[in-house]
Design a protein around this motif. Structure first.
Motif, PDB file in Angstrom:
ATOM      1  N   THR A 425      -6.404 -36.320 -49.637  1.00 37.49           N
ATOM      2  CA  THR A 425      -6.091 -34.898 -49.447  1.00 37.49           C
ATOM      3  C   THR A 425      -7.363 -34.062 -49.416  1.00 37.49           C
ATOM      4  N   GLU A 426      -8.297 -34.351 -50.312  1.00 36.86           N
ATOM      5  CA  GLU A 426      -9.568 -33.613 -50.327  1.00 36.86           C
ATOM      6  C   GLU A 426     -10.356 -33.855 -49.034  1.00 36.86           C
ATOM      7  N   GLY A 427     -10.315 -35.078 -48.507  1.00 33.70           N
ATOM      8  CA  GLY A 427     -11.004 -35.371 -47.254  1.00 33.70           C
ATOM      9  C   GLY A 427     -10.420 -34.601 -46.093  1.00 33.70           C
ATOM     10  N   VAL A 428      -9.099 -34.533 -46.026  1.00 31.44           N
ATOM     11  CA  VAL A 428      -8.418 -33.794 -44.961  1.00 31.44           C
ATOM     12  C   VAL A 428      -8.691 -32.300 -45.099  1.00 31.44           C
ATOM     13  N   ASP A 429      -8.676 -31.783 -46.318  1.00 32.27           N
ATOM     14  CA  ASP A 429      -8.953 -30.359 -46.536  1.00 32.27           C
ATOM     15  C   ASP A 429     -10.388 -30.010 -46.142  1.00 32.27           C
ATOM     16  N   ALA A 430     -11.331 -30.880 -46.479  1.00 34.77           N
ATOM     17  CA  ALA A 430     -12.729 -30.641 -46.115  1.00 34.77           C
ATOM     18  C   ALA A 430     -12.883 -30.571 -44.609  1.00 34.77           C
ATOM     19  N   ALA A 431     -12.185 -31.462 -43.902  1.00 32.72           N
ATOM     20  CA  ALA A 431     -12.249 -31.459 -42.441  1.00 32.72           C
ATOM     21  C   ALA A 431     -11.686 -30.166 -41.876  1.00 32.72           C
ATOM     22  N   ILE A 433     -11.507 -27.170 -43.343  1.00 37.91           N
ATOM     23  CA  ILE A 433     -12.435 -26.052 -43.606  1.00 37.91           C
ATOM     24  C   ILE A 433     -13.607 -26.102 -42.647  1.00 37.91           C
ATOM     25  N   ALA A 434     -14.138 -27.285 -42.418  1.00 34.08           N
ATOM     26  CA  ALA A 434     -15.292 -27.422 -41.523  1.00 34.08           C
ATOM     27  C   ALA A 434     -14.955 -26.998 -40.109  1.00 34.08           C
ATOM     28  N   LEU A 435     -13.787 -27.403 -39.608  1.00 32.09           N
ATOM     29  CA  LEU A 435     -13.384 -27.018 -38.254  1.00 32.09           C
ATOM     30  C   LEU A 435     -13.125 -25.519 -38.153  1.00 32.09           C
ATOM     31  N   GLN A 436     -12.567 -24.950 -39.199  1.00 32.65           N
ATOM     32  CA  GLN A 436     -12.334 -23.501 -39.189  1.00 32.65           C
ATOM     33  C   GLN A 436     -13.651 -22.740 -39.045  1.00 32.65           C
ATOM     34  N   ASN A 437     -14.720 -23.262 -39.656  1.00 32.06           N
ATOM     35  CA  ASN A 437     -16.012 -22.576 -39.623  1.00 32.06           C
ATOM     36  C   ASN A 437     -16.676 -22.594 -38.252  1.00 32.06           C
ATOM     37  N   ILE A 438     -16.303 -23.564 -37.405  1.00 25.99           N
ATOM     38  CA  ILE A 438     -16.992 -23.746 -36.125  1.00 25.99           C
ATOM     39  C   ILE A 438     -16.084 -23.383 -34.948  1.00 25.99           C
ATOM     40  N   MET A 439     -14.971 -22.742 -35.240  1.00 21.81           N
ATOM     41  CA  MET A 439     -14.020 -22.358 -34.198  1.00 21.81           C
ATOM     42  C   MET A 439     -14.692 -21.477 -33.142  1.00 21.81           C
ATOM     43  N   ILE A 480      -5.439 -23.126 -44.175  1.00 21.23           N
ATOM     44  CA  ILE A 480      -4.781 -23.615 -42.960  1.00 21.23           C
ATOM     45  C   ILE A 480      -4.842 -25.142 -42.946  1.00 21.23           C
ATOM     46  N   PRO A 481      -3.703 -25.824 -42.846  1.00 22.74           N
ATOM     47  CA  PRO A 481      -3.707 -27.296 -42.822  1.00 22.74           C
ATOM     48  C   PRO A 481      -4.464 -27.832 -41.605  1.00 22.74           C
ATOM     49  N   LEU A 482      -4.946 -29.058 -41.705  1.00 26.00           N
ATOM     50  CA  LEU A 482      -5.757 -29.657 -40.646  1.00 26.00           C
ATOM     51  C   LEU A 482      -5.016 -29.700 -39.313  1.00 26.00           C
ATOM     52  N   ASP A 483      -3.752 -30.098 -39.313  1.00 17.45           N
ATOM     53  CA  ASP A 483      -3.012 -30.190 -38.051  1.00 17.45           C
ATOM     54  C   ASP A 483      -2.960 -28.845 -37.333  1.00 17.45           C
ATOM     55  N   THR A 485      -5.095 -26.365 -37.756  1.00 21.41           N
ATOM     56  CA  THR A 485      -6.463 -26.018 -37.360  1.00 21.41           C
ATOM     57  C   THR A 485      -6.829 -26.691 -36.042  1.00 21.41           C
ATOM     58  N   ILE A 486      -6.487 -27.974 -35.903  1.00 20.86           N
ATOM     59  CA  ILE A 486      -6.779 -28.703 -34.663  1.00 20.86           C
ATOM     60  C   ILE A 486      -6.034 -28.080 -33.489  1.00 20.86           C
ATOM     61  N   GLU A 487      -4.780 -27.744 -33.705  1.00 22.38           N
ATOM     62  CA  GLU A 487      -3.987 -27.110 -32.646  1.00 22.38           C
ATOM     63  C   GLU A 487      -4.618 -25.789 -32.209  1.00 22.38           C
ATOM     64  N   SER A 488      -5.038 -24.998 -33.183  1.00 21.23           N
ATOM     65  CA  SER A 488      -5.661 -23.708 -32.879  1.00 21.23           C
ATOM     66  C   SER A 488      -6.989 -23.896 -32.154  1.00 21.23           C
ATOM     67  N   MET A 489      -7.787 -24.869 -32.588  1.00 24.14           N
ATOM     68  CA  MET A 489      -9.070 -25.146 -31.947  1.00 24.14           C
ATOM     69  C   MET A 489      -8.883 -25.481 -30.475  1.00 24.14           C
ATOM     70  N   TYR A 490      -7.887 -26.268 -30.179  1.00 26.23           N
ATOM     71  CA  TYR A 490      -7.604 -26.656 -28.792  1.00 26.23           C
ATOM     72  C   TYR A 490      -7.233 -25.435 -27.953  1.00 26.23           C
ATOM     73  N   LYS A 491      -6.413 -24.558 -28.519  1.00 30.81           N
ATOM     74  CA  LYS A 491      -6.019 -23.343 -27.797  1.00 30.81           C
ATOM     75  C   LYS A 491      -7.219 -22.428 -27.556  1.00 30.81           C
ATOM     76  N   VAL A 492      -8.080 -22.307 -28.569  1.00 34.26           N
ATOM     77  CA  VAL A 492      -9.281 -21.482 -28.417  1.00 34.26           C
ATOM     78  C   VAL A 492     -10.169 -22.021 -27.302  1.00 34.26           C
ATOM     79  N   GLY A 493     -10.283 -23.353 -27.237  1.00 34.47           N
ATOM     80  CA  GLY A 493     -11.096 -23.961 -26.185  1.00 34.47           C
ATOM     81  C   GLY A 493     -10.655 -23.557 -24.802  1.00 34.47           C
ATOM     82  N   HIS A 494      -9.357 -23.527 -24.571  1.00 34.75           N
ATOM     83  CA  HIS A 494      -8.833 -23.135 -23.261  1.00 34.75           C
ATOM     84  C   HIS A 494      -9.019 -21.643 -22.991  1.00 34.75           C
TER      85      HIS A 494
END
Length: 522
Positions: A425-431, A433-439, A480-483, A485-494
């Motif tokens: 859980t801590e590993g997933v949470d760290a990921a 947070i890291a993705l949120q910072n680089i959005m 924000i849960p990892l799943d 965050t990933i979904e949001s990152m993909y949308k931002v990319g487009h």
């Protein structure tokens, strides 16, 4: 055909390669290796066309798509030392490969339209794409719709008329050939039968099929990916939420969940998964070590600098932080090996090949941990990356640098938590947070070289990973849960304009200094 689940070794940690970009060099090599199998004679001429609105029109030379594609057409692997000189070698061997920019309204920015011509008079037209991180897909062969990713043995049977197609399929089935998928594609009255399997059709069966009057041609393609796909491939989970439930039920660490997944996906033992990752980590470690000794390559912007961190630290002139400084040195070293055409592992891409390996291996070295510890951390990082591969992309041409260096940072954060014996859980949470910072991070390489600002972004990815791993280990709320965050990152990319997605049309790419460097290097 069922959608195949992503694989850690196919989609995330790999390929082993040379060159500045996995989307350009490694993917192009794989496209070329499949393309050369589509003719029975020797290739004599290949005409390649790029859409002007895509990424390849402006970056195919600086990012190495030309040498990668030609290397593949010569049947070189992405890590082959001859890749750098492939264009010249092809010319010497009588293979003429030309590149053209032609407006054909491509749907994907990394689209290759190719015409393959052999010395037997064969002429094959294809359309393929690089989907990110070295992964590919053939979409069209001779006007027939296909879906070929290089993860099966493929038999392509071109038939004069649709009435004969079922007879051909029955004929093959009667030979007791184990078929995973049969796909049919129509064009006018003609039919393409695409048979996918774990083994190729025997030469005898192919010859018998070719001898049938209604058959126009048969192509036999071998896979180019390390992990093959199969029918009814079932995996234990497909997102982070599902994974954490499995981890809780089975009391598994993050790296053990990665092993569990990849064993099911690749139909290989858990021991094989661990040993395969250990081999990759060993190669990464060797790449960093060779980079620290110094690299030499003329066609690049930045010379060797990685040694400066340790030298300046010994002189007592750096801001204290031994792990961070070792990580910076390791990341820089890996990037220099990449830029000098040395062998690296795209993790998750070549443009971001420093952030994840440099962080995990740098921290492992500084903390005095073992290669097995680094392997477990890399497996943990790999399963984080798998969710990005499955639900987003690693292609900067599609999503900006947030899906390359950003993804590498999120993966590294999860790996560091594993390295420090944190929970899944801590590993997933760290990921997360890291993705949120680089959005929203843009991709704007200077002079079409994957060096500036790529080096700094890889280093930032490592620093961000360290901070976020510590935050998660200390119990910070990721919110924000990892799943999600990933979904949001993909949308931002487009949402990013194409100028900021690896086209060279925006950001630092168009500064006066960048334009001068481009002119000097070309």
């Amino acid at each position: 055909m069922d959608k195949q689940p992503a694989s850690i070794f196919n989609d995330v940690i790999g390929p082993v390669m040379r060159g500045p970009s996995s989307s350009h060099v490694a993917a192009a090599a794989r496209i070329g290796k499949l393309g050369r199998q589509m003719v029975k004679g020797n290739l004599k001429e290949v005409i390649v066309e790029f859409d002007p609105k895509g990424s390849l029109a402006t970056t195919y030379h600086g990012h190495g798509s030309d040498m990668g594609l030609v290397g593949g057409l010569l049947d070189y692997e992405p890590q082959d030392s001859r890749l750098t000189n492939s264009v010249a070698i092809a010319r010497e061997e009588g293979l003429d490969v030309s590149f053209h920019v032609v407006d054909y309204e491509a749907d994907h920015p990394n689209t290759y339209k190719m015409t393959l011509i052999s010395d037997r008079g064969e002429k094959v037209q294809t359309t393929s794409i690089s989907t990110g991180g070295g992964m590919i897909q053939y979409e069209d062969i001779e006007g027939f719709e296909v879906n070929i990713a290089g993860d099966f043995y493929e038999s392509l049977i071109f038939i004069k008329d649709s009435m004969c197609a079922d007879e051909i399929v029955k004929y093959i089935e009667n030979k007791e050939y184990e078929i995973d998928y049969i796909n049919k594609s129509l064009k006018d009255e003609k039919v393409l039968i695409n048979i996918k399997g774990a083994k190729p059709l025997s030469n005898k069966i192919v010859e018998e099929i070719e001898g049938k009057e209604e058959v126009l041609n048969v192509m036999s393609l071998s896979p180019v990916l390390p992990i093959m796909s199969r029918k009814n491939c079932e995996v234990p989970f497909i997102n982070a939420e599902e994974m954490l439930k499995v981890g809780k039920e089975k009391n598994l660490k993050l790296w053990e969940l990665a092993v569990l997944y990849e064993s099911a996906r690749g139909n290989i033992s858990e021991e094989e998964v661990f040993e395969k990752m250990k081999e990759i980590v060993t190669l990464m470690d060797q790449s960093i070590e060779s980079g620290l000794k110094g690299t030499d390559y003329e066609d690049r912007i930045l010379g060797p600098q990685s040694h400066k961190i340790e030298e300046t630290q010994r002189a007592g002139k750096l801001v204290p932080g031994n792990v961070l400084n070792r990580v910076i040195s390791s990341i820089t070293s890996m990037m220099e090996v990449k830029s000098s055409m040395g062998v690296i592992v795209a993790a998750p891409t070549a443009g971001s090949c420093g952030g994840l390996p440099g962080t995990i291996i740098g921290a492992t070295r500084e903390l005095g941990l073992s290669i097995e510890d680094a392997t477990r951390a890399m497996l943990a990082a790999g399963i984080i990356g798998l969710f990005i591969a499955e639900h987003a992309t690693f292609a900067a041409e599609v999503g900006g640098c947030q899906v390359e260096c950003g993804a590498g940072s999120g993966m590294a954060a999860g790996g560091l938590v594993e390295l420090m014996a944190g929970s899944a859980t801590e590993g997933v949470d760290a990921a997360s947070i890291a993705l949120q910072n680089i959005m929203g991070m843009v991709c704007d390489p200077v002079a079409d070289r994957v060096e500036v600002p790529c080096l700094g972004k890889n280093v930032m990815a490592g620093a961000n990973a360290i901070a976020c791993a510590n935050m998660a280990l200390a119990g910070f709320d990721k919110v924000i849960p990892l799943d999600e965050t990933i979904e949001s990152m993909y949308k931002v990319g487009h949402m990013l304009p194409s100028e900021l997605r690896c086209t060279g049309y925006g950001g630092l790419s168009i500064t006066k200094t960048a334009q001068r460097i481009y002119k000097d290097m070309n």
